[in-house]
Design a protein around this motif. Structure first.
Motif, PDB file in Angstrom:
ATOM      1  N   ALA A   4      78.288  78.960 -10.090  1.00 41.92           N
ATOM      2  CA  ALA A   4      78.040  80.284 -10.665  1.00 41.92           C
ATOM      3  C   ALA A   4      79.278  80.943 -11.265  1.00 41.92           C
ATOM      4  O   ALA A   4      79.172  82.028 -11.816  1.00 41.92           O
ATOM      5  CB  ALA A   4      77.437  81.195  -9.595  1.00 41.92           C
ATOM      6  N   LEU A   5      80.452  80.323 -11.154  1.00 42.67           N
ATOM      7  CA  LEU A   5      81.684  80.933 -11.652  1.00 42.67           C
ATOM      8  C   LEU A   5      82.326  80.073 -12.721  1.00 42.67           C
ATOM      9  O   LEU A   5      82.271  78.856 -12.648  1.00 42.67           O
ATOM     10  CB  LEU A   5      82.715  81.070 -10.515  1.00 42.67           C
ATOM     11  N   ASP A   6      82.978  80.736 -13.673  1.00 41.34           N
ATOM     12  CA  ASP A   6      83.814  79.978 -14.601  1.00 41.34           C
ATOM     13  C   ASP A   6      85.243  79.978 -14.053  1.00 41.34           C
ATOM     14  O   ASP A   6      85.562  80.684 -13.101  1.00 41.34           O
ATOM     15  CB  ASP A   6      83.747  80.531 -16.024  1.00 41.34           C
ATOM     16  N   SER A   7      86.105  79.172 -14.638  1.00 41.16           N
ATOM     17  CA  SER A   7      87.470  79.012 -14.127  1.00 41.16           C
ATOM     18  C   SER A   7      88.276  80.303 -14.166  1.00 41.16           C
ATOM     19  O   SER A   7      89.083  80.568 -13.273  1.00 41.16           O
ATOM     20  CB  SER A   7      88.196  77.918 -14.904  1.00 41.16           C
ATOM     21  N   ASP A   8      88.071  81.136 -15.189  1.00 37.78           N
ATOM     22  CA  ASP A   8      88.821  82.390 -15.290  1.00 37.78           C
ATOM     23  C   ASP A   8      88.449  83.354 -14.173  1.00 37.78           C
ATOM     24  O   ASP A   8      89.311  84.003 -13.584  1.00 37.78           O
ATOM     25  CB  ASP A   8      88.603  83.049 -16.658  1.00 37.78           C
ATOM     26  N   ALA A   9      87.156  83.457 -13.867  1.00 41.07           N
ATOM     27  CA  ALA A   9      86.709  84.331 -12.785  1.00 41.07           C
ATOM     28  C   ALA A   9      87.228  83.822 -11.440  1.00 41.07           C
ATOM     29  O   ALA A   9      87.684  84.609 -10.597  1.00 41.07           O
ATOM     30  CB  ALA A   9      85.187  84.421 -12.771  1.00 41.07           C
ATOM     31  N   LEU A  10      87.169  82.520 -11.236  1.00 38.33           N
ATOM     32  CA  LEU A  10      87.656  81.948  -9.983  1.00 38.33           C
ATOM     33  C   LEU A  10      89.163  82.149  -9.838  1.00 38.33           C
ATOM     34  O   LEU A  10      89.658  82.412  -8.743  1.00 38.33           O
ATOM     35  CB  LEU A  10      87.309  80.459  -9.903  1.00 38.33           C
ATOM     36  N   ASP A  11      89.887  82.072 -10.958  1.00 35.75           N
ATOM     37  CA  ASP A  11      91.332  82.283 -10.929  1.00 35.75           C
ATOM     38  C   ASP A  11      91.668  83.691 -10.436  1.00 35.75           C
ATOM     39  O   ASP A  11      92.633  83.890  -9.694  1.00 35.75           O
ATOM     40  CB  ASP A  11      91.920  82.039 -12.311  1.00 35.75           C
ATOM     41  N   LYS A  12      90.881  84.673 -10.823  1.00 39.14           N
ATOM     42  CA  LYS A  12      91.101  86.052 -10.360  1.00 39.14           C
ATOM     43  C   LYS A  12      90.795  86.194  -8.869  1.00 39.14           C
ATOM     44  O   LYS A  12      91.485  86.918  -8.162  1.00 39.14           O
ATOM     45  CB  LYS A  12      90.248  87.022 -11.167  1.00 39.14           C
ATOM     46  N   LEU A  13      89.765  85.502  -8.401  1.00 37.79           N
ATOM     47  CA  LEU A  13      89.364  85.602  -6.992  1.00 37.79           C
ATOM     48  C   LEU A  13      90.276  84.822  -6.053  1.00 37.79           C
ATOM     49  O   LEU A  13      90.439  85.194  -4.893  1.00 37.79           O
ATOM     50  CB  LEU A  13      87.922  85.114  -6.822  1.00 37.79           C
ATOM     51  N   LYS A  14      90.876  83.745  -6.517  1.00 31.32           N
ATOM     52  CA  LYS A  14      91.689  82.900  -5.623  1.00 31.32           C
ATOM     53  C   LYS A  14      92.896  83.643  -5.068  1.00 31.32           C
ATOM     54  O   LYS A  14      93.388  83.319  -4.003  1.00 31.32           O
ATOM     55  CB  LYS A  14      92.132  81.626  -6.323  1.00 31.32           C
ATOM     56  N   GLY A  15      93.365  84.669  -5.786  1.00 33.68           N
ATOM     57  CA  GLY A  15      94.488  85.460  -5.300  1.00 33.68           C
ATOM     58  C   GLY A  15      94.206  86.155  -3.976  1.00 33.68           C
ATOM     59  O   GLY A  15      95.125  86.524  -3.254  1.00 33.68           O
TER      60      GLY A  15
END
Length: 84
Positions: free
Chosen positions: A51-62
């Protein structure tokens, strides 16, 4: 679809515990998890989110990168395809 590499998670962590940890800190429930082989010093897992693209996941991984969980410091990295 996006993929998160979680390193240093501890050899006794279960799929359910990892899922609960990620959801607790605002990530969605993962769709697939694959444990990666290594020398055993820093166990890792490749976690897939449909359900996530890489850009959204990059923001959440922080939210989880560098955090201590079960006595170990977690490393989180978004895996991206180099060539499309």
């Amino acid at each position: 679809m996006s993929v998160l590499l979680l390193a240093n998670i501890g050899p006794d962590a279960t799929d359910e515990e990892i899922g609960a940890f990620l959801v607790k800190y605002g990530l969605p429930q993962f769709n697939d998890i694959e444990y990666l082989e290594g020398d055993g010093t820093r166990p890792a897992a490749r976690v897939t989110f449909d359900a996530l693209d890489s850009d959204a996941l990059d923001k959440l991984k922080g939210r989880i990168h560098g955090m201590y969980w079960k006595g170990l410091q977690i490393s989180a990295q978004v895996l991206r395809e180099r060539f499309s």
